[in-house]
Scaffold this active site. Structure first.
Site, PDB file in Angstrom:
ATOM      1  N   LYS A  16       0.820  -1.220   0.000  1.00  0.00           N
ATOM      2  CA  LYS A  16       0.000   0.000   0.000  1.00  0.00           C
ATOM      3  C   LYS A  16       0.851   1.266   0.000  1.00  0.00           C
ATOM      4  O   LYS A  16       0.583   2.196  -0.751  1.00  0.00           O
ATOM      5  CB  LYS A  16      -0.922   0.035   1.225  1.00  0.00           C
ATOM      6  CG  LYS A  16      -2.009  -0.988   1.254  1.00  0.00           C
ATOM      7  CD  LYS A  16      -3.051  -0.662   2.301  1.00  0.00           C
ATOM      8  CE  LYS A  16      -2.474  -0.417   3.680  1.00  0.00           C
ATOM      9  NZ  LYS A  16      -1.785  -1.595   4.244  1.00  0.00           N
ATOM     10  N   ARG A  87     -10.567   1.629   9.456  1.00  0.00           N
ATOM     11  CA  ARG A  87     -10.148   0.318   9.933  1.00  0.00           C
ATOM     12  C   ARG A  87     -11.309  -0.522  10.457  1.00  0.00           C
ATOM     13  O   ARG A  87     -11.110  -1.682  10.821  1.00  0.00           O
ATOM     14  CB  ARG A  87      -9.103   0.465  11.058  1.00  0.00           C
ATOM     15  CG  ARG A  87      -7.782   1.029  10.581  1.00  0.00           C
ATOM     16  CD  ARG A  87      -6.814   1.169  11.736  1.00  0.00           C
ATOM     17  NE  ARG A  87      -5.537   1.742  11.333  1.00  0.00           N
ATOM     18  CZ  ARG A  87      -4.495   1.051  10.911  1.00  0.00           C
ATOM     19  NH1 ARG A  87      -4.587  -0.259  10.816  1.00  0.00           N
ATOM     20  NH2 ARG A  87      -3.376   1.647  10.570  1.00  0.00           N
ATOM     21  N   ARG A 121      12.644  -9.061   5.101  1.00  0.00           N
ATOM     22  CA  ARG A 121      13.384  -7.797   5.260  1.00  0.00           C
ATOM     23  C   ARG A 121      14.588  -7.986   6.174  1.00  0.00           C
ATOM     24  O   ARG A 121      14.519  -8.654   7.193  1.00  0.00           O
ATOM     25  CB  ARG A 121      12.462  -6.711   5.838  1.00  0.00           C
ATOM     26  CG  ARG A 121      13.169  -5.365   5.993  1.00  0.00           C
ATOM     27  CD  ARG A 121      12.208  -4.233   6.255  1.00  0.00           C
ATOM     28  NE  ARG A 121      11.365  -4.464   7.430  1.00  0.00           N
ATOM     29  CZ  ARG A 121      10.534  -3.542   7.925  1.00  0.00           C
ATOM     30  NH1 ARG A 121      10.436  -2.370   7.336  1.00  0.00           N
ATOM     31  NH2 ARG A 121       9.796  -3.818   8.997  1.00  0.00           N
ATOM     32  N   ARG A 154      14.623  -7.695  12.085  1.00  0.00           N
ATOM     33  CA  ARG A 154      13.984  -7.029  13.212  1.00  0.00           C
ATOM     34  C   ARG A 154      12.979  -7.948  13.878  1.00  0.00           C
ATOM     35  O   ARG A 154      12.410  -8.838  13.245  1.00  0.00           O
ATOM     36  CB  ARG A 154      13.280  -5.742  12.745  1.00  0.00           C
ATOM     37  CG  ARG A 154      14.242  -4.705  12.251  1.00  0.00           C
ATOM     38  CD  ARG A 154      13.590  -3.428  11.783  1.00  0.00           C
ATOM     39  NE  ARG A 154      12.131  -3.401  11.824  1.00  0.00           N
ATOM     40  CZ  ARG A 154      11.423  -2.307  11.534  1.00  0.00           C
ATOM     41  NH1 ARG A 154      12.031  -1.195  11.185  1.00  0.00           N
ATOM     42  NH2 ARG A 154      10.106  -2.341  11.577  1.00  0.00           N
ATOM     43  N   ARG A 165       0.173  -9.915  12.690  1.00  0.00           N
ATOM     44  CA  ARG A 165      -0.220  -8.660  12.044  1.00  0.00           C
ATOM     45  C   ARG A 165      -1.304  -8.897  10.995  1.00  0.00           C
ATOM     46  O   ARG A 165      -2.274  -8.139  10.905  1.00  0.00           O
ATOM     47  CB  ARG A 165       0.996  -7.999  11.383  1.00  0.00           C
ATOM     48  CG  ARG A 165       2.001  -7.402  12.347  1.00  0.00           C
ATOM     49  CD  ARG A 165       3.210  -6.883  11.609  1.00  0.00           C
ATOM     50  NE  ARG A 165       2.857  -5.765  10.727  1.00  0.00           N
ATOM     51  CZ  ARG A 165       3.660  -5.285   9.784  1.00  0.00           C
ATOM     52  NH1 ARG A 165       4.855  -5.825   9.586  1.00  0.00           N
ATOM     53  NH2 ARG A 165       3.273  -4.268   9.047  1.00  0.00           N
TER      54      ARG A 165
END
Length: 213
Positions: A16, A87, A121, A154, A165
């Site tokens: 997004k 949301r 990542r 991370r 998530r």
């Protein structure tokens, strides 16, 4: 063509932010995110207090305050890309009362692909540059191209965190997607294409749904 009013939806890892940035540049729009709007208006007085009071206390900013902040940002924009709001269904109702959207984009990406994107990542421990083991790998595995620093994953990029998530997103936002699907405003975009292909589809959808001047 009038300035488009666009809502972009998609799970974490769907792209997004990347596509919203492209849209704002291509159509000269404001990129409105809940986080940016709250930070820019921390001291805005609302019936329920200021965002700063909740943020400084480490609490979630309640819907009525978020609604007013987003409304202020929309009022200041001729055209916009709204990202991260609404949301939930009550926020959808509020949004529909304060503005008329031209198009609602939904970046459709399978959960397995989302997990790959979110867990791949790697960040340099020295300079902070980000890489992706699949889509943007360093020349030497585990070593930053820029400064030679060590790359690490991370805590919020682990598979367990990524799945949580996505679960939270689905729990909260699935009803938002379904609402716009039922109203006929939703345009589903294949988010698993390369970024250029995704944007071509987005650009075509925005142009098709925006009234000509």
């Amino acid at each position: 063509m009038s300035d488009p009013r666009v809502l972009i939806l998609g799970a974490p890892g769907a792209g997004k932010g990347t596509q919203a940035d492209r849209l704002t540049a291509a159509f000269d729009l404001e990129h409105i995110t809940t986080g940016d709007a709250l930070r820019a208006n921390k001291d805005m007085e609302t019936e329920y207090g200021t965002p700063r009071e909740f943020m400084d206390a480490g609490e979630l900013v309640p819907d009525p305050v978020v609604n007013e902040i987003v409304e202020a940002a929309i009022d200041e924009a001729d055209g916009f890309v709204l990202d991260g709001y609404p949301r939930n269904e009550s926020q959808v109702e509020y949004l529909e009362d304060i503005t008329e959207l031209d198009v609602v984009l939904y970046l459709d990406v399978a959960e397995s692909e989302l997990i790959d994107r979110l867990t791949g990542r790697r960040v340099c421990s020295e300079c902070g540059r980000s890489y992706h083991v699949k889509y943007d790998p360093p020349t030497e595995e585990g070593v930053c191209d820029e400064c030679g620093g060590e790359l690490y994953q991370r805590d919020d990029d682990t598979e367990e965190t990524a799945r949580e998530r996505i679960r939270v997103y689905e729990e909260n936002t699935a009803a938002v997607v379904e609402h716009f699907r039922e109203t006929g405003d939703l345009v589903e975009i294949d988010g698993e294409q390369d970024p250029e292909g995704v944007f071509e589809d987005i650009e075509a959808a925005v142009e098709a749904h925006t009234d000509a001047e």
